[in-house]
Enzyme design. Structure first.
Site, PDB file in Angstrom:
ATOM      1  N   HIS A  22      11.197 108.961  34.395  1.00 53.31           N
ATOM      2  CA  HIS A  22      10.326 107.521  33.893  1.00 53.31           C
ATOM      3  C   HIS A  22      10.889 106.441  34.529  1.00 53.31           C
ATOM      4  O   HIS A  22      10.040 105.665  35.295  1.00 53.31           O
ATOM      5  CB  HIS A  22      10.387 107.711  32.569  1.00 53.31           C
TER       6      HIS A  22
ATOM      7  N   GLU B 252       9.262 103.889  37.324  1.00 58.84           N
ATOM      8  CA  GLU B 252       9.387 102.496  37.055  1.00 58.84           C
ATOM      9  C   GLU B 252      10.629 101.882  37.166  1.00 58.84           C
ATOM     10  O   GLU B 252      10.928 100.619  37.087  1.00 58.84           O
ATOM     11  CB  GLU B 252       9.037 102.212  35.508  1.00 58.84           C
TER      12      GLU B 252
ATOM     13  N   HIS C  27       2.076 110.840  32.480  1.00 61.05           N
ATOM     14  CA  HIS C  27       2.713 110.534  33.731  1.00 61.05           C
ATOM     15  C   HIS C  27       2.883 111.797  34.567  1.00 61.05           C
ATOM     16  O   HIS C  27       2.502 111.437  35.885  1.00 61.05           O
ATOM     17  CB  HIS C  27       4.211 109.962  33.424  1.00 61.05           C
TER      18      HIS C  27
HETATM   19 CO    CO Z   1       5.397 105.475  30.531  1.00 59.34          CO
END
Ligand code: CO
Length: 308
Positions: free
Chosen positions: A192, A222, A254
């Site tokens: 993530h 991210e 995702h």
């Molecule tokens: Co997320």
């Protein structure tokens, strides 16, 4: 409260004759003792487990949660297992789409306290100890001081916490790759990523993975390393075939969209556009027993701490 009422009672008893005084004292004690026995501190222990995930709006992705629950059930036979989703947005979407209510960690802990659980071991199903984990820790700490609630609440670590976890996860990840993957094929794990300082766990994991298999790369949606960082490494190694795999408990939004989706900005599309042959694996880490075992071991530790 019992102590004060007894004091008041004994003051009014002072003028009584000895025999009457003893009778009154026995009566007072017989009234007070059952009340003390019913007090929370002497209740029989009732232990429970609360599993906390970010949550997912993709019903098929919950195969990972089902597997985690099965593994936890095997490790703790007879102990009640509850779930909470930490993401408010996920909870409201699930309510909207499926009509099912998922509780927040705070709501689940309050409910367990009301239902008489005296000890609760909470297990974080996060991958790294980032902001989701630190929020959960704050919630757990708040419930430790909750009057009339659960007496003892402990928290199990995220999957990647200690150097031993990292080593174990690296080996388990490499051994979970499909047999069709050839040694020259690259594996790209999609983590993530976060702005939280714990993002360092992703490049940290890369170090341990490289020791097990030099063709495995960690990228994040991210944080750092980015997909661009990963592509630089793939090109330097002259990789041709790439296997994409989520480094998240579930293969949810995702994994299905940002990683393997048909849109031009998905990792699969970007890599294909750069000339790589791409295979995507839509399985979360919670679907592999060797990886789930790391969370289960952290939960065992938290469960043992309930008696301290
Ligand atoms: Co997320």
């Amino acid at each position: 409260m019992h102590f004060y009422s007894f004091m008041r009672l004994s003051r009014t008893l002072r003028p009584l004759r000895p025999l009457r005084w003893i009778t009154a004292a026995v009566l007072a004690l017989s009234l007070t003792l059952p009340a003390l026995a019913g007090h929370g501190d002497t209740d029989k222990a009732h232990k429970g487990i609360l599993l906390v995930a970010f949550g997912t709006t993709v019903p098929a992705a919950r195969a990972a949660f089902d597997n985690i629950e099965e593994e936890v059930r095997k490790a703790f036979p007879g102990v009640e297992i509850r779930w909470a989703y930490s993401a408010r947005q996920v909870r409201s979407t699930v309510k909207e789409n499926e009509g099912t209510t998922k509780l927040s960690p705070a709501a689940a802990l309050a409910k367990m306290g009301d239902e008489g659980f005296t000890h609760v071991a909470v297990q974080s199903l996060q991958t790294i100890p980032g902001s989701e984990y630190s929020d959960l820790l704050k919630t757990v700490e708040a419930f430790r001081d909750m009057p009339k609630g659960t007496r003892t609440v402990t928290l199990g670590d995220a999957m990647l916490t200690s150097p031993a976890d990292m080593e174990r996860a690296a080996t388990a990840l490499v051994s979970s790759f499909p047999a069709e993957r050839k040694p020259a094929d690259a594996i790209v794990l999609m983590g993530h990523g976060t702005h939280h300082p714990a993002n360092i766990y992703y490049p940290g994991l890369q170090y341990y993975l490289s020791k097990v298999d030099p063709n495995v790369y960690v990228g994040t949606v991210e944080g750092v390393p980015s997909l661009e960082d990963v592509i630089t490494s793939l090109k330097a190694r002259k990789s041709r075939t790439v296997w994409l795999m989520p480094l998240m408990s579930v293969a949810g939004d995702h994994a299905r969209n940002d990683m393997a989706g048909p849109e031009p900005d998905s990792w699969k599309s970007i890599l294909e556009k750069q000339g790589f042959i791409v295979h995507a694996i839509l399985k979360g880490t919670g679907e592999y027993d060797t990886l789930t075992a790391i969370w289960v071991d952290h939960l065992k530790q938290a469960f043992n701490e309930l008696d301290n």
